[in-house]
Structure formats: structure tokens, C-alpha cells
Design an enzyme around this catalytic site. Structure first.
Site, PDB file in Angstrom:
ATOM      1  N   PHE A 131      53.171 137.039 -34.995  1.00  0.00           N
ATOM      2  CA  PHE A 131      53.489 137.423 -36.758  1.00  0.00           C
ATOM      3  C   PHE A 131      53.056 138.861 -36.730  1.00  0.00           C
ATOM      4  CE2 PHE A 131      56.611 134.820 -38.526  1.00  0.00           C
ATOM      5  CZ  PHE A 131      55.230 133.847 -38.163  1.00  0.00           C
ATOM      6  N   CYS A 188      63.145 131.461 -45.178  1.00  0.00           N
ATOM      7  CA  CYS A 188      62.019 131.333 -45.826  1.00  0.00           C
ATOM      8  C   CYS A 188      61.659 132.450 -46.089  1.00  0.00           C
ATOM      9  CB  CYS A 188      61.433 130.613 -45.072  1.00  0.00           C
ATOM     10  SG  CYS A 188      61.895 128.607 -45.608  1.00  0.00           S
ATOM     11  N   LYS A 246      78.123 116.021 -44.638  1.00  0.00           N
ATOM     12  CA  LYS A 246      77.261 115.729 -44.099  1.00  0.00           C
ATOM     13  C   LYS A 246      76.257 114.570 -44.354  1.00  0.00           C
ATOM     14  CE  LYS A 246      74.074 119.130 -45.060  1.00  0.00           C
ATOM     15  NZ  LYS A 246      72.965 120.182 -45.214  1.00  0.00           N
ATOM     16  N   ASN A 252      53.526 132.323 -46.851  1.00  0.00           N
ATOM     17  CA  ASN A 252      54.674 132.960 -46.263  1.00  0.00           C
ATOM     18  C   ASN A 252      55.002 134.313 -46.266  1.00  0.00           C
ATOM     19  OD1 ASN A 252      55.779 130.536 -44.911  1.00  0.00           O
ATOM     20  ND2 ASN A 252      57.643 130.329 -46.831  1.00  0.00           N
ATOM     21  N   GLU A 311      61.773 126.863 -37.588  1.00  0.00           N
ATOM     22  CA  GLU A 311      63.126 126.396 -37.705  1.00  0.00           C
ATOM     23  C   GLU A 311      62.943 127.042 -35.916  1.00  0.00           C
ATOM     24  OE1 GLU A 311      66.301 127.788 -39.007  1.00  0.00           O
ATOM     25  OE2 GLU A 311      65.033 127.450 -41.148  1.00  0.00           O
ATOM     26  N   VAL A 362      65.149 120.829 -43.718  1.00  0.00           N
ATOM     27  CA  VAL A 362      63.522 120.502 -44.394  1.00  0.00           C
ATOM     28  C   VAL A 362      63.982 118.886 -44.434  1.00  0.00           C
ATOM     29  CG1 VAL A 362      61.736 120.392 -46.327  1.00  0.00           C
ATOM     30  CG2 VAL A 362      62.866 122.508 -45.445  1.00  0.00           C
TER      31      VAL A 362
HETATM   32  C1  UDX Z   1      58.612 130.335 -42.621  1.00  0.00           C
HETATM   33  C2  UDX Z   1      57.256 129.764 -41.936  1.00  0.00           C
HETATM   34  O1  UDX Z   1      56.530 130.500 -40.839  1.00  0.00           O
HETATM   35  C3  UDX Z   1      57.349 128.555 -42.246  1.00  0.00           C
HETATM   36  O2  UDX Z   1      55.787 128.975 -42.634  1.00  0.00           O
HETATM   37  C4  UDX Z   1      57.398 128.016 -43.268  1.00  0.00           C
HETATM   38  O3  UDX Z   1      57.874 126.724 -43.482  1.00  0.00           O
HETATM   39  C5  UDX Z   1      58.951 128.369 -43.548  1.00  0.00           C
HETATM   40  O4  UDX Z   1      59.488 130.227 -43.099  1.00  0.00           O
HETATM   41  P1  UDX Z   1      60.805 130.637 -40.526  1.00  0.00           P
HETATM   42  O5  UDX Z   1      61.705 130.507 -41.709  1.00  0.00           O
HETATM   43  O6  UDX Z   1      61.423 128.772 -39.913  1.00  0.00           O
HETATM   44  O7  UDX Z   1      59.552 129.679 -40.326  1.00  0.00           O
HETATM   45  O8  UDX Z   1      61.159 131.395 -39.578  1.00  0.00           O
HETATM   46  P2  UDX Z   1      59.405 132.675 -38.591  1.00  0.00           P
HETATM   47  O9  UDX Z   1      59.105 131.598 -37.508  1.00  0.00           O
HETATM   48  O10 UDX Z   1      57.898 132.326 -39.720  1.00  0.00           O
HETATM   49  O11 UDX Z   1      60.018 133.889 -38.068  1.00  0.00           O
HETATM   50  C6  UDX Z   1      60.566 134.128 -39.876  1.00  0.00           C
HETATM   51  C7  UDX Z   1      61.246 135.857 -39.453  1.00  0.00           C
HETATM   52  O12 UDX Z   1      60.306 136.885 -39.643  1.00  0.00           O
HETATM   53  C8  UDX Z   1      62.261 135.905 -38.347  1.00  0.00           C
HETATM   54  O13 UDX Z   1      63.146 136.556 -38.734  1.00  0.00           O
HETATM   55  C9  UDX Z   1      61.423 136.850 -37.296  1.00  0.00           C
HETATM   56  O14 UDX Z   1      62.312 137.312 -36.621  1.00  0.00           O
HETATM   57  C10 UDX Z   1      59.997 137.383 -38.334  1.00  0.00           C
HETATM   58  N1  UDX Z   1      58.712 137.825 -37.015  1.00  0.00           N
HETATM   59  C11 UDX Z   1      58.699 136.571 -37.083  1.00  0.00           C
HETATM   60  C12 UDX Z   1      58.840 139.194 -36.744  1.00  0.00           C
HETATM   61  O15 UDX Z   1      59.941 139.967 -36.855  1.00  0.00           O
HETATM   62  N2  UDX Z   1      58.382 139.514 -36.055  1.00  0.00           N
HETATM   63  C13 UDX Z   1      57.086 138.178 -35.950  1.00  0.00           C
HETATM   64  O16 UDX Z   1      56.234 139.130 -35.259  1.00  0.00           O
HETATM   65  C14 UDX Z   1      57.119 136.960 -36.234  1.00  0.00           C
END
Ligand code: UDX
Length: 450
Positions: free
Chosen positions: A268, A279, A35, A227, A156, A11
Site C-alpha cells: 500500500f 471500501c 440476482k 481501511n 476484491e 461480501v
Molecule cells: C479493501 C481492503 O483492502 C479490504 O481489507 C477491505 O475488506 C475492503 O477494502 P478492496 O477495496 O478490494 O479491499 O481493495 P484494495 O486491494 O485494498 O485496494 C484499494 C484501492 O487502493 C484500489 O483502488 C487500489 O488500486 C489502490 N491502491 C492500493 C493504491 O493506489 N496503491 C497501493 O499501494 C495499494
């Protein structure tokens, strides 16, 4: 504006680099000196798409600097972004000790008034605590602090684009002056007057973002609520997948049609191995604890978590059903990162899977385009291969654990020949069942008819 960013993780680095990109002068600091050393040597401690170019350019322009001297960073910034980690405690609560340390740092090092921007994900009412802490730790300094909440919604893998082209920017404030300053910081993004660092084809064609101004408490809540809702959608899709398996329906067909209803939306709803990353799992946990402490019955979210934990059990059941005994079986694993386009393995389903497969005596040969180095630190004795084909070589099963696009485009004839037994366990529904079976593979996926 002169801006300090405390914390150089996913972040903080994206925030710092993008703020420099849109014209601010940014100094980033981190208490991990190694780092800072890496960053000053021109390297990135993480992999994040498009970040390297932006960091290199803004550093060369002198708009982005890194220092291990946190006091100096605080004194330089008119605005200070807090981007430190808030990992889960044993209890599931967010560990806020890093935020407390930063409050002490800012309060004791500041020599002029500061806008303190809470970007780390924190439970509602942390802003109030932060205000109190700044007042107590800084009681001899005579410096004024304004606290605001400005949660991030960065995914990410697409974090740079998410930062520069957000759908909304949420600012939780308790006075107009703080709001004005935040508008000023984000103005180039709000009116899209910054020069896009990406090639034309990559530039998202999306509407201008909305700035949403709320109270500090609401802003903090928006992040956890968003989230947790995303997690809920995923668990819903996964529970549907179980149902589809029992009743011989296809979860992909069901969720596709559901998603076309604008009230539901298509994103999602992908069934698979469940959500991981740093997250969603921790935010759901923290939100459950928060509700409990507030005396509110939010068992709905406990169920979301329970369904998610069950995903690995379920996948192992499919594996055992196909492979029978796992002891001494050679398994190829494609994908270690918690999702595609990242090297992040924190709370990745693959880590849980590896632990449990090893406990049953299976032998794993793993490949991931970005996440092998990080996994090696946790599991030094796994066999890490140079590519997907080497992971499949001699394997009695090939697991697809992360949805990297490149896995889709493999030469599957070659994989077929390389394997000791052509068995594919697709945990992400990445491949076409008819095509794979047509090629002679025994193919199992999630929530799709056998
Ligand atoms: C998330 C939020 O999307 C973001 O807005 C917040 O600021 C931080 O957390 P991130 O952790 O980078 O972001 O991942 P994201 O793309 O949201 O995916 C989360 C998890 O859900 C992953 O393990 C992904 O594989 C899983 N996922 C996502 C599913 O299993 N099915 C889906 O349909 C979507």
C-alpha cells in the site's frame, strides 16, 4: 452448522460460498430477485477469482442454496450473517437503512433463537443499535438474539483466498457463548482442516490465523481503522510522488527502501491514480464523520481524502501538458476497473477520468478485460474495443488507468505502430520508463524522473 447469509454482493457471496466450502449448510438470500434467479441458473452476478468453481461445487453438493424468500432463509439459519451494503450518504455517513431493514426481517421472521453476525462494514456502535432494533421489532416473538461483529478483510480479486487463509479473524462479542459459536463456525479455517479447493501451487503458504476476540465496539472500529490506515499509506505515497516529481527523485525507489523497514512494510505504498473501490473511499469518509460526531479531531483523514481527490486533477494536468488541448483528441484508455482482477468500477478513478475527459471534448476508446459491460451501463456512448491494440489504434495518447498484468505484456512495437502519436500516460507506473522511451514513446508516469 446451518447458516443464512443476507445479501449476495461481493461480501455475501464469498462468505456464503466459502462457509459452504468448509462444511456448513448455507442458504443465501437477496432482495434483488434477478440476482437470485441468475445464481439459481448457475451463473454469478459478479466476477471474483475462484468463486465460480466453489459456488458450482457446493451447490451440486447441496450445501449452498439461494432463495428469494428471505423469511425462509432466516428461519433456516441458526446463525445469520448480515452482508448487505452500507453505501455512503450525501453527508459521507454510512447509510444503515439496509441494516435496519434486515433487523426487522430477522426479528419478525425468526421462530427460534439466532446468532446475528454483523459482517457489513458499519460505524462503531451499530451493534448496539442492532440489538435494540431486534428487541423492538421482535418484541412479540419471544425469540432471543445474540449480536456479534465479525468484520471482513476481503480484497476484491483475492477474496476467496482472503476468506480461507486470513491473517486474523476478528470477533466482537459480549458473551462467551457467542464466542464459542463463532469459533465453531470458523474452526476449519482456524485449524486449517478444510480441504483446499485450489490447486497446490495456488495455496498460500501462510501461518494459521489468529482469532481476535474483542468487544463489539472495538471490532467495528478495527475495520474502519484498518481501511483508513491503508488509505493513509496510499495518500502518503502519492504526496511523496508529487514531491519526487518536483525534485527529480523516483518515488518507486523511495517507497521500496521505506517498505523494507518492517515498521513500515512494503504494501500500500504504490503511488498512482489514488485509491478507489467500494471500501476505502467510503470507509475513510464514514470514519471522518464518525470522528466528527464523536467530537474528535481527525483532520489527518481529511487530508488523506483531499490528497486522493487531487490525483485525478494531477493526472489531467500531466495529460494536458503533453496533449495541450483535449477537445477532439482521440484517447485510448487501458483499464476501467478500480484495480486489477475485478470487474468492479465503483468509485474507480477511471469513472471520474472519463467524466472529465468527455467534458473537455476528448474521444475515448476503452478496453478492460472484465469491466467493460459495467462501464457501458454508465457510459453507453464510449467506444469499447475488442482488445488493447484496438484501443490504441489511431490514438494520440494511451492512458494506463488500471494495473492489469496483461497490459505489461503487450506487444509494444505493435502499439507504437497503431497509435497516431506514440504518447503513453501511465497512471499506475506499470511500465519501464527507459524501455518505453527507448522504443520511441513519449512516456509519462507518476513520481518518476522525466
Ligand atoms: C479493501 C481492503 O483492502 C479490504 O481489507 C477491505 O475488506 C475492503 O477494502 P478492496 O477495496 O478490494 O479491499 O481493495 P484494495 O486491494 O485494498 O485496494 C484499494 C484501492 O487502493 C484500489 O483502488 C487500489 O488500486 C489502490 N491502491 C492500493 C493504491 O493506489 N496503491 C497501493 O499501494 C495499494
Amino acid at each position: 452448522m446451518k447458516i443464512a447469509v443476507i445479501g449476495c454482493g461481493y461480501v455475501g457471496l464469498v462468505t456464503g460460498a466459502c462457509l459452504a466450502e468448509i462444511g456448513h449448510h448455507v442458504v443465501c438470500t437477496d432482495n434483488d430477485e434477478a440476482k437470485i434467479h441468475t445464481l439459481n441458473a448457475g451463473k454469478l452476478p459478479i466476477y471474483e477469482a475462484e468463486l465460480d468453481g466453489i459456488v458450482a461445487r457446493t451447490r451440486a453438493d447441496g450445501r449452498l442454496t439461494f432463495t428469494a424468500n428471505a423469511g425462509e432463509a432466516v428461519r433456516t439459519g441458526e446463525a445469520v450473517f448480515i452482508c448487505v451494503g452500507t453505501p455512503p450518504l450525501e453527508t459521507g455517513d454510512a447509510d444503515l437503512s439496509a441494516i435496519d431493514n434486515v433487523a426487522r426481517l430477522i426479528a419478525t421472521e425468526a421462530r427460534s433463537s439466532k446468532l446475528v453476525i454483523e459482517k457489513s462494514t458499519v460505524p462503531v456502535q451499530t451493534g448496539q443499535q442492532l440489538k435494540r432494533a431486534l428487541a423492538v421489532y421482535g418484541r412479540h416473538g419471544g425469540v432471543e438474539f445474540q449480536v456479534v461483529s465479525n468484520p471482513e478483510f476481503l480484497r476484491e480479486g483475492t477474496a476467496v483466498l482472503d476468506f480461507l487463509y486470513p491473517d486474523r479473524i476478528v470477533v466482537g462479542v459480549d458473551n462467551g457463548e457467542a464466542e464459542k459459536k463463532l469459533r465453531e463456525i470458523y474452526r476449519p479455517i482456524l485449524d486449517r482442516s478444510f480441504k483446499c479447493p485450489l490447486p497446490d501451487a495456488m495455496r498460500p503458504k501462510v501461518p494459521l490465523p489468529t482469532l481476535i476476540v474483542t468487544t463489539i465496539n472495538s471490532a467495528e472500529l478495527i475495520k474502519h481503522a484498518s481501511n483508513s490506515f491503508l488509505a493513509l499509506k496510499i495518500s502518503y505515497a502519492n504526496a511523496l510522488a508529487d514531491l519526487c516529481e518536483r525534485l527529480n527523485a523516483n518515488v518507486e525507489e523511495v517507497t521500496r527502501a521505506m517498505g523494507m523497514d518492517p515498521r513500515i512494510g512494503p504494501q500500500f505504498l504504490k503511488a498512482g491514480l489514488g485509491f478507489g473501490g467500494f471500501c476505502l473511499p467510503k470507509d475513510v469518509q464514514a470514519f471522518i464523520r464518525l470522528a466528527e460526531k464523536a467530537g474528535v479531531d481527525f483532520t489527518l483523514l481529511k487530508e488523506v481524502e483531499r490528497i486522493n481527490k487531487r490525483r485525478i486533477d494531477h493526472y489531467l494536468e500531466i495529460t494536458r501538458h503533453a496533449l495541450w488541448v483535449l477537445k477532439d483528441k482521440q484517447i485510448g484508455m487501458l483499464g476501467l476497473a478500480f484495480k486489477a482482477n475485478t470487474d468492479d468500477i465503483r468509485f474507480a478513478p477511471a469513472m471520474d477520468l472519463i467524466k472529465r475527459l468527455l467534458a473537455e471534448g476528448a474521444k475515448i476508446a476503452a478496453y478492460d478485460p472484465e469491466a467493460m459491460e459495467r462501464t457501458r451501463a454508465l457510459y453507453p456512448n464510449l467506444r469499447y474495443t475488442k482488445d488493447e491494440y484496438a484501443a490504441a489504434e489511431g490514438a494520440e495518447a494511451l492512458m494506463i488507468v488500471t494495473e492489469w498484468t496483461q497490459f505489461k505484456q503487450l506487444d509494444w512495437e505493435r502499439v507504437y505502430k497503431a497509435m497516431a502519436r506514440p504518447l503513453i500516460l501511465d497512471g499506475r507506473n506499470l511500465l519501464d520508463p527507459a524501455k518505453m522511451r527507448g522504443m520511441g514513446f513519449e512516456y509519462h508516469s507518476v513520481g518518476r524522473p522525466e
